[in-house]
Motif scaffolding. Structure first.
Motif: not given
Length: 104
Positions: A68-70, A73-76, A94-95
């Protein structure tokens, strides 16, 4: 006839992603809708007063690990096959993209 005229002059009907994806067939776990009509990958974001909701369609089999690219930052997250909607984020972050990076 009045509704047709209104749409012809630029009126836009807002439909949440969950309603758009509900045209799928069969049953699935909460947040999962099986649909053959949706494109594979990141399906976009709907904006609401309190935040936003994004959707992703995993066309393969088995679970997939997505990034997930915000904006910052990012996440998985692990997703099941089919359309997953309701991936939320705040308005200030936002994503901007979701894409597969491996398996879970």
């Amino acid at each position: 006839m009045a509704a047709v005229g209104a749409l012809a002059f630029g009126a836009v009907a807002l439909v949440p992603l969950s309603a758009q994806a509900s045209t799928g067939v069969g049953t699935a776990a909460e947040g999962q809708v099986s649909t053959a009509a949706a494109a594979c990958g990141f399906l976009g974001t709907s904006y609401w007063i309190a935040g936003q909701t994004s959707a992703y369609n995993h066309c393969g089999t088995g679970k997939v690990l997505v990034r997930l690219d915000y904006n910052v930052g990012d996440g998985t997250r692990c997703l099941n096959p089919g359309v997953t909607d309701g991936i939320t984020s705040p308005l200030w972050n936002p994503i901007i993209n979701i894409y597969a990076i491996g398996t879970c």
